[in-house]
Design an enzyme around this catalytic site. Structure first.
Site, mmCIF file in Angstrom:
data_model
loop_
_atom_site.group_PDB
_atom_site.id
_atom_site.type_symbol
_atom_site.label_atom_id
_atom_site.label_comp_id
_atom_site.label_asym_id
_atom_site.label_seq_id
_atom_site.Cartn_x
_atom_site.Cartn_y
_atom_site.Cartn_z
ATOM 1 N N SER A 1 14.641 14.796 -24.052
ATOM 2 C CA SER A 1 14.218 16.147 -24.403
ATOM 3 C C SER A 1 15.364 17.143 -24.179
ATOM 4 O O SER A 1 16.440 16.961 -24.722
ATOM 5 C CB SER A 1 12.951 16.509 -23.612
ATOM 6 O OG SER A 1 12.352 17.680 -24.097
ATOM 7 N N HIS B 1 5.989 13.167 -27.747
ATOM 8 C CA HIS B 1 7.130 13.639 -26.968
ATOM 9 C C HIS B 1 6.894 13.288 -25.490
ATOM 10 O O HIS B 1 5.770 13.337 -25.004
ATOM 11 C CB HIS B 1 7.250 15.158 -27.134
ATOM 12 C CG HIS B 1 8.473 15.732 -26.511
ATOM 13 N ND1 HIS B 1 9.680 15.789 -27.171
ATOM 14 C CD2 HIS B 1 8.693 16.280 -25.292
ATOM 15 C CE1 HIS B 1 10.580 16.355 -26.389
ATOM 16 N NE2 HIS B 1 9.998 16.657 -25.238
ATOM 17 N N ASP C 1 6.258 13.856 -32.476
ATOM 18 C CA ASP C 1 7.000 14.862 -31.717
ATOM 19 C C ASP C 1 7.434 15.984 -32.658
ATOM 20 O O ASP C 1 8.070 15.719 -33.679
ATOM 21 C CB ASP C 1 8.229 14.194 -31.092
ATOM 22 C CG ASP C 1 9.100 15.143 -30.302
ATOM 23 O OD1 ASP C 1 8.707 16.311 -30.094
ATOM 24 O OD2 ASP C 1 10.181 14.702 -29.872
#
Length: 319
Positions: A165, A292, A262
């Site tokens: 991320s 995600h 995501d």
């Protein structure tokens, strides 16, 4: 995008992803949505404890390293006496959450599967630290360990960066920073990027996906950005919008992992397509049925374990 026009993500995710979503921790209080950032960080650390159980045991050491901003905590994982390379790990959490404990299992598995030394860097979070402080701390830690490699029994002749991320953005940004500023920290053999954001401001997946289940609505993404950046001009910096950097030359080999549901998926796709178009070494893999942040859930998800193995295998293949 009206919320009702978005995809019904929770109906579409895989069975093992649904198991994770439906896993309740009865001792956990509700998410402090209106709480302070300190309370939200405390909750995040508490919630991640369950998912960090059962990681491989190995020699682990904690050190503080000097930077111009002060000392930064690091954690070194030594999976074996041999030291083929050193991999620096940058945790995700929207630049505002996360620490070495929240991502401990991820780092241990990465060390175990790669058999390389892994060093987690506990960069200063935002909004206390503003761009580019986190990158400068990461680079400073890298330089420090390069200079002191023998003292820490690590091999800094070949290194890599890895992150999930926001940590994926920091990983690639740090590698580009070293290249652009001609800083020698050893050869950057590879960069491992799990579901990162790399500079898109809008995309198909950002419109169709993102909700309360992943904390990645348009409003959430704006909040993370405002906490991280110093000013509006930073949005176009080549170390924030990485697509504004030169991706046509001397980019270290990149493993780019995408999660199917995501909202940041198009960032990964664009990064891969850009690098591939300019013959930069890269590999893209999409993990079906995932949300995600799925990398955290290897305790329950075979796909999360597979994604870590894939990244480790990619890195060792570059050595």
């Amino acid at each position: 995008m009206k919320p009702e026009n978005k995809l019904p993500v929770l109906d579409l995710i895989s069975a093992e992803m649904k198991t994770v979503v439906n896993t309740l921790q009865p001792d956990l209080p509700p998410w402090p949505a209106t709480g302070t950032i300190a309370e939200q960080r405390q909750y995040y650390t508490l919630e991640r404890r369950f998912w960090n159980v059962g990681a491989p045991e190995m020699a682990t050491r904690a050190y503080r390293v000097p930077t111009k901003y002060g000392q930064v905590k690091t954690r070194i994982f030594y999976p074996q006496p041999d030291r083929p390379a050193t991999l620096f790990y940058l945790h995700g959490g929207g630049f505002i959450l996360g620490n070495l404990d929240t991502h401990d299992r991820i780092m241990r598995l990465l060390a175990s599967y790669s058999q390389c030394t892994v060093i987690g860097i506990d960069y200063t979070l935002s909004p206390e630290a503003r761009f580019p402080q986190a990158i400068e701390e990461i680079v400073a830690a890298c330089c420090y360990f390069h200079q002191q490699a023998e003292d820490y029994q690590i091999n800094m002749s070949r290194i890599g960066f890895a992150g999930d991320s926001a940590g994926a953005m920091l990983a690639l940004a740090s590698a580009l920073w070293l290249r652009d500023k001609q800083i020698d920290c050893g050869k950057v053999a590879g960069v491992l990027l799990w579901y990162g954001l790399y500079g898109l401001r809008d995309s198909v997946t950002r419109r169709l996906l993102g909700g309360v289940w992943d904390g990645l609505t348009q409003q959430d993404l704006q909040m993370y950005e405002e906490a991280y950046l110093s000013n509006d001009a930073d949005r176009e910096s080549p170390y924030y919008c990485l697509f504004n950097n030169d991706l046509t030359r001397e980019v270290p080999p990149c493993f780019i992992a995408g999660a199917e549901f995501d909202p940041l998926l198009d960032d990964s796709r664009l990064l891969y397509q850009t690098l591939a178009a300019h013959q930069q070494p890269c590999e893209f893999k999409l993990y079906p049925g995932t949300l995600h942040a799925f990398l955290h859930y290897s305790r329950m998800m075979k796909t999360a374990d597979e994604a870590l193995r894939d990244g480790a295998q990619f890195f060792t293949a570059q050595l």
